[in-house]
Write an enzyme that holds these catalytic residues in place. Structure first.
Site, PDB file in Angstrom:
ATOM      1  N   GLU A 244     -87.506 -55.100 -58.819  1.00 42.36           N
ATOM      2  CA  GLU A 244     -86.227 -55.796 -58.905  1.00 42.36           C
ATOM      3  C   GLU A 244     -84.856 -54.845 -58.589  1.00 42.36           C
ATOM      4  O   GLU A 244     -84.172 -55.348 -57.953  1.00 42.36           O
ATOM      5  CB  GLU A 244     -85.991 -56.243 -60.526  1.00 42.36           C
ATOM      6  CG  GLU A 244     -84.778 -56.898 -60.912  1.00 42.36           C
ATOM      7  CD  GLU A 244     -84.537 -57.639 -62.134  1.00 42.36           C
ATOM      8  OE1 GLU A 244     -85.113 -58.748 -62.239  1.00 42.36           O
ATOM      9  OE2 GLU A 244     -84.452 -56.808 -63.076  1.00 42.36           O
ATOM     10  N   ARG A 270     -52.993 -63.786 -43.688  1.00 39.01           N
ATOM     11  CA  ARG A 270     -51.861 -63.637 -44.551  1.00 39.01           C
ATOM     12  C   ARG A 270     -50.763 -62.760 -44.147  1.00 39.01           C
ATOM     13  O   ARG A 270     -50.788 -61.575 -43.948  1.00 39.01           O
ATOM     14  CB  ARG A 270     -52.582 -63.288 -46.035  1.00 39.01           C
ATOM     15  CG  ARG A 270     -51.352 -63.044 -46.822  1.00 39.01           C
ATOM     16  CD  ARG A 270     -51.014 -64.435 -47.375  1.00 39.01           C
ATOM     17  NE  ARG A 270     -49.950 -64.142 -48.595  1.00 39.01           N
ATOM     18  CZ  ARG A 270     -49.247 -65.019 -49.075  1.00 39.01           C
ATOM     19  NH1 ARG A 270     -49.059 -66.286 -48.620  1.00 39.01           N
ATOM     20  NH2 ARG A 270     -48.397 -64.860 -49.947  1.00 39.01           N
ATOM     21  N   GLN A 281     -51.587 -49.990 -44.628  1.00 39.49           N
ATOM     22  CA  GLN A 281     -52.610 -49.115 -44.718  1.00 39.49           C
ATOM     23  C   GLN A 281     -53.066 -49.207 -46.093  1.00 39.49           C
ATOM     24  O   GLN A 281     -54.527 -49.232 -46.453  1.00 39.49           O
ATOM     25  CB  GLN A 281     -52.259 -47.821 -44.491  1.00 39.49           C
ATOM     26  CG  GLN A 281     -53.282 -46.713 -44.223  1.00 39.49           C
ATOM     27  CD  GLN A 281     -52.920 -45.429 -44.033  1.00 39.49           C
ATOM     28  OE1 GLN A 281     -52.129 -44.729 -44.994  1.00 39.49           O
ATOM     29  NE2 GLN A 281     -53.017 -44.753 -42.745  1.00 39.49           N
TER      30      GLN A 281
END
Ligand SMILES: Cc1cc2nc3c(=O)[nH]c(=O)nc-3n(C[C@H](O)[C@H](O)[C@H](O)COP(=O)(O)OP(=O)(O)OC[C@H]3O[C@@H](n4cnc5c(N)ncnc54)[C@H](O)[C@@H]3O)c2cc1C
Length: 381
Positions: A244, A270, A281
């Site tokens: 798992e 955007r 940055q």
């Protein structure tokens, strides 16, 4: 060291990705709201052979190696935005199919594996109890031997797939005096008298994967339901956790890559202060860090796959992988919300859901603290 994939593996990954994108993203926002499991998606995965991946051909599977299993789960993580469906697949495959395959008798394998591989029946496992979570081996459920039968009593909680499961691997004490060495596993079918599944529990994330409590009240099962020998419970549990912790977190990496691609696109589109926000940055460095965490997560999972492919134990490495990837997924999801600004907080952008879904990864399969304990124990501490 060769990290390249074979042409077949590349093609397989591409085909699973395409399938997931096209077939598994129906009404995820709405189903997340209503906590609804996607049966249609489950069946489509079965038609593609997902549930059959680790099962050998003689039991109705395709017998893929661990690298191929991990690639498929990574591709599903990228293409499928329904993390709950993937979580249910993981519970079924690694905590029920694999234990039966590894520890089951020939009769048990014939009884369960072909139908599990075909997705006709659903599995899961029940270890956690209200008083035994991280300290799983302090469980109180008992399995008392009476002739050729066992009588199970106790209560389990947070059991993934319980409301939809046909069979659960239930852990209980066959010998209270032996502690962890007295734990055994039992395959208990839905409908067995005294096997009571509670109402689905409401969760923060992974809402499309049903979870419930399970009560065992004088639940009588024949001896043939015991998985492995008496006292093998902890070995079964450890083996399934290794699988798992490796394969489940491949899906996290897929999700993280999809999330990063979405962030990069958003940061290009955007505009604020007359330029793309990706030019700031403070924003671009978040994505550089997201990319770095994906790369490192992939590297450690490659190592786990390499070890397991060679039949070696990967207890330490899978604990490191689980810890690093689950915590990275939460950090990347927080960064993704931040990069999307207010839109990232809104349901329809499908950014906040990743955050809710990933937080569970720091809890199930052993919490982050428990993984650190495992790693520290390898340091002799
Ligand atoms: C989404 C989800 C699905 C799950 N599915 C299943 C399932 O299918 N089957 C199943 O059996 N269980 C399942 N679980 C249960 C899961 O394995 C447990 O929640 C987990 O092991 C933690 O146990 P607990 O919740 O009782 O927390 P606790 O053990 O009570 O821990 C509480 C806090 O204390 C910390 N802590 C405890 N002990 C130590 C220690 N020794 N050192 C440092 N810190 C410690 C923990 O890290 C945690 O922060 C699931 C849980 C979740 C959230």
């Amino acid at each position: 060291m060769d990290f390249s994939l074979t042409p077949e593996q590349k093609e397989f990954k591409r085909s699973v990705l395409k399938f997931a994108k096209n077939e598994l993203n129906r009404d995820v926002i709405e189903r997340d709201h209503s906590s609804e499991f996607d049966w249609e998606g489950w069946k489509k995965c079965a038609e593609l052979g997902i549930q059959a991946l680790p099962i050998p051909e003689e039991y109705g599977g395709v017998g893929e190696d661990i690298v191929t299993c991990m690639l498929a789960m990574q591709a599903l993580g990228y293409g499928c935005t329904d993390a709950g469906l993937l979580f249910s697949l993981h519970s079924h495959m690694w905590t029920c199919e694999i234990p039966i395959l590894t520890f089951g008798s020939d009769e048990q394998k014939k009884k369960y594996l072909p139908r599990m591989a075909a997705g006709e029946i659903v599995g899961g496992h029940a270890m956690t109890e209200p008083g035994a979570g991280s300290d799983a081996y302090s469980l109180m459920s008992t399995a008392e031997k009476k002739g050729d039968r066992y009588i199970l009593n106790g209560s389990k909680t947070f059991i993934s797939n319980a409301p939809i499961a046909d069979v659960l691997l239930v852990f209980a004490l066959t010998d209270k005096t032996k502690g962890w060495a007295g734990i055994s596993g039992f395959l208990v079918d839905k409908g067995t008298k005294g096997f009571i599944v509670g109402n689905p529990l409401h969760k923060m994330g992974l809402r499309t994967s049903p979870t419930a409590e399970v009560t065992l009240e004088d639940c009588e099962v024949p001896e043939e339901c015991r998985l492995g020998r008496e006292g093998a419970g902890s070995a079964i549990f450890n083996a399934e956790m290794e699988w798992e912790r490796s394969c489940l977190f491949s899906s996290h990496l897929g999700m993280m890559q999809r999330q990063l691609d979405k962030c990069v696109q958003y940061a290009k589109d955007r505009k604020q202060f007359g330029q793309s926000i990706g030019k700031f940055q403070a924003v671009s460095h978040k994505m550089a860090d997201m990319r770095m965490r994906i790369e490192l997560g992939e590297l450690i999972l490659h190592k786990v796959a390499w070890l397991k492919g060679k039949g070696k134990k990967a207890h330490l490495e899978s604990a490191i992988a689980k810890l690093f990837i689950s915590e990275s997924a939460v950090q990347n999801s927080l960064d993704a919300v931040q990069i999307h600004g207010g839109y990232g907080f809104m349901t329809e952008y499908e950014v906040e859901r990743d955050l809710r879904d990933t937080i569970g990864g720091k809890l199930y399969s052993g919490t982050s603290e428990i993984q650190r304990n495992i790693i520290a124990s390898w340091l002799g501490l």
